[in-house]
Scaffold this motif. Structure first.
Motif, PDB file in Angstrom:
ATOM      1  N   LYS A   1      32.425  36.976  32.714  1.00 29.67           N
ATOM      2  CA  LYS A   1      33.505  37.932  32.487  1.00 29.67           C
ATOM      3  C   LYS A   1      33.407  38.973  33.590  1.00 29.67           C
ATOM      4  N   GLY A   2      34.379  39.870  33.655  1.00 26.71           N
ATOM      5  CA  GLY A   2      34.296  40.970  34.612  1.00 26.71           C
ATOM      6  C   GLY A   2      34.324  40.539  36.062  1.00 26.71           C
TER       7      GLY A   2
ATOM      8  N   GLY B   1      34.532  33.556  27.698  1.00 23.48           N
ATOM      9  CA  GLY B   1      33.800  34.561  28.464  1.00 23.48           C
ATOM     10  C   GLY B   1      33.902  35.964  27.917  1.00 23.48           C
ATOM     11  N   GLY B   2      34.867  36.216  27.043  1.00 21.22           N
ATOM     12  CA  GLY B   2      35.032  37.573  26.523  1.00 21.22           C
ATOM     13  C   GLY B   2      35.705  38.497  27.513  1.00 21.22           C
ATOM     14  N   SER B   3      36.468  37.933  28.434  1.00 23.79           N
ATOM     15  CA  SER B   3      37.168  38.727  29.448  1.00 23.79           C
ATOM     16  C   SER B   3      38.625  38.907  29.042  1.00 23.79           C
ATOM     17  N   ASN B   4      39.393  39.495  29.945  1.00 27.58           N
ATOM     18  CA  ASN B   4      40.841  39.510  29.744  1.00 27.58           C
ATOM     19  C   ASN B   4      41.371  38.082  29.785  1.00 27.58           C
TER      20      ASN B   4
ATOM     21  N   MET C   1      48.236  37.302  28.863  1.00 30.58           N
ATOM     22  CA  MET C   1      49.080  38.485  29.042  1.00 30.58           C
ATOM     23  C   MET C   1      48.293  39.794  29.082  1.00 30.58           C
ATOM     24  N   ASN C   2      46.960  39.732  28.853  1.00 33.57           N
ATOM     25  CA  ASN C   2      46.132  40.931  28.952  1.00 33.57           C
ATOM     26  C   ASN C   2      45.680  41.204  30.386  1.00 33.57           C
ATOM     27  N   ILE C   3      45.795  40.191  31.251  1.00 33.91           N
ATOM     28  CA  ILE C   3      45.362  40.351  32.633  1.00 33.91           C
ATOM     29  C   ILE C   3      46.421  41.140  33.400  1.00 33.91           C
TER      30      ILE C   3
ATOM     31  N   THR D   1      41.427  47.163  36.591  1.00 31.61           N
ATOM     32  CA  THR D   1      40.559  46.053  36.985  1.00 31.61           C
ATOM     33  C   THR D   1      41.101  44.737  36.431  1.00 31.61           C
ATOM     34  N   ALA D   2      40.748  43.650  37.095  1.00 26.72           N
ATOM     35  CA  ALA D   2      41.253  42.332  36.692  1.00 26.72           C
ATOM     36  C   ALA D   2      40.503  41.787  35.481  1.00 26.72           C
ATOM     37  N   ASP D   3      39.175  41.940  35.463  1.00 31.09           N
ATOM     38  CA  ASP D   3      38.321  41.405  34.390  1.00 31.09           C
ATOM     39  C   ASP D   3      38.656  39.933  34.120  1.00 31.09           C
TER      40      ASP D   3
END
Length: 355
Positions: free
Chosen positions: A117-118, A254-257, A260-262, A271-273
């Motif tokens: 993630k991140g 991964g628990g990332s964005n 549609m959250n990106i 940040t992209a995450d």
């Protein structure tokens, strides 16, 4: 009509990219990794993800949206798996860290599965799959990305181009390398066509109202790409489904964005995450003679009688090999003169000498 080309040596191209990324605020080692990833893309003929992406990385660094100094961190780990926090580092730095870890685990446990993630845009997915295949392993790499692909039955652009890559070694360095977007083509190809001043083919992209277009600028000005397959009637639901699968492996796992959250493509307000997935598999843990059998699989298809004698049958990875051979004959990578002019403009703003 395409512009004239200029051939740039691989060493000069890498040096230019590295200098630009360092001038934008990254550590030299991180800049070198960025240059290695981007110029490999151009060398293999994936111009959409090579130097074409330089300005995007420069902007992220200059506006402190990405961190050019950090080292990724392992959050959870088992013998065969790891969850990594990219800590908003440059995508190629996060990607290499993760695939190196997956390779280590595959050599020890048979399989290495690492999800991050991140992270940020990491270039061509094939770079990381090739990391594994170069060591006799089967490599896979996936990433989610900014929403720029139209969702079937909607005019809304809700998914990224979410690429899939797989590299499997044959004999004497011959390798199967699948590196594909789950959209009809990557967004970068529309950008390249816009810079060249040429239209895009039918089925690549749509305008801001979701209507299919041949105008690359309409795609860039609020439009986007179509999923692999195009419309629902021509199997676009398959590309849509594959893009969602990548989100499962990357964003959700991964628990990332995700989706549609990106952040929207081309924006640097947040940040992209991004979520990314890297898998390495040791074929020695399975059936015997993997490389010989893989070679037979590739050659048996290459040796099929072509429908057009001027177009031999290829397997995934062959177009890149053909382009790399062309580069060797030319003594460097051929770039459209307009692209070189544009990139030198990016370099000038950073006080980096032109190519």
């Amino acid at each position: 009509m395409e512009s004239a080309t200029k051939t740039v040596t691989i060493a000069a191209a890498k040096q230019f990219v590295s200098r630009c990324i360092t001038a934008a605020g990254a550590l030299p080692a991180h800049s070198d990794q960025m240059a290695e990833t981007l110029i490999m893309a151009d060398h293999r003929g994936h111009y959409s993800h090579g130097m074409n992406r330089l300005e995007m990385y420069v902007n992220d660094l200059k506006q402190s949206i990405a961190d050019g100094h950090i080292k990724p961190a392992i959050l959870k780990e088992s013998a065969a798996t790891a969850h990594v926090d990219g800590r908003n580092g440059l995508g190629p730095v996060v990607g290499k860290f993760c695939m190196d870890l997956a390779i280590k685990k595959a050599k020890e446990s048979g399989v290495g599965w690492v999800v991050a993630k991140g992270s940020n845009h990491y270039g061509i997915a094939g770079y990381y799959a090739l990391q594994a295949s170069s060591q006799g392993l089967v490599g896979f790499s996936f990433t989610n990305s900014s929403r720029i692909v139209r969702v079937n039955r909607s005019s809304f652009y809700g998914l990224g181009t979410n690429p899939i890559a797989c590299a499997a070694p044959g004999v004497d360095g011959d390798t199967f390398v699948l590196d594909m977007a789950t959209s009809a083509v990557s967004f970068g190809k529309a950008e390249v066509n816009a810079r060249k001043g040429i239209p895009i083919p039918d089925g690549w992209g749509a305008d801001k109202e979701g209507k299919v277009t041949n105008d690359p600028q309409a795609v860039l000005d609020g439009g986007g790409m179509l999923p692999l397959g195009g419309s629902e009637e021509t199997s676009g639901y398959k590309g849509y489904g594959l893009a969602m699968m990548v989100e499962v492996l990357c964003g959700i796992l991964g628990g990332s964005n995700y989706s549609m959250n990106i952040r929207k493509w081309g924006t640097t307000g947040e940040t992209a995450d991004l979520g990314q997935c890297f898998i390495a598999v040791n074929p020695a843990m399975f059936g015997d003679g993997f490389e010989d059998r893989m070679q037979d699989l590739m050659d048996s298809h290459r040796n099929l009688a072509p429908a057009d004698p001027e177009k031999p049958v290829l397997v995934a990875g062959d177009p890149a090999r053909i382009h790399m051979k062309k580069c060797e004959e030319l003594g460097g990578i051929p770039y459209p003169a307009r692209v070189i002019e544009y990139m030198n403009g990016v370099g000038k703003s950073l006080e980096v000498p032109p190519m």
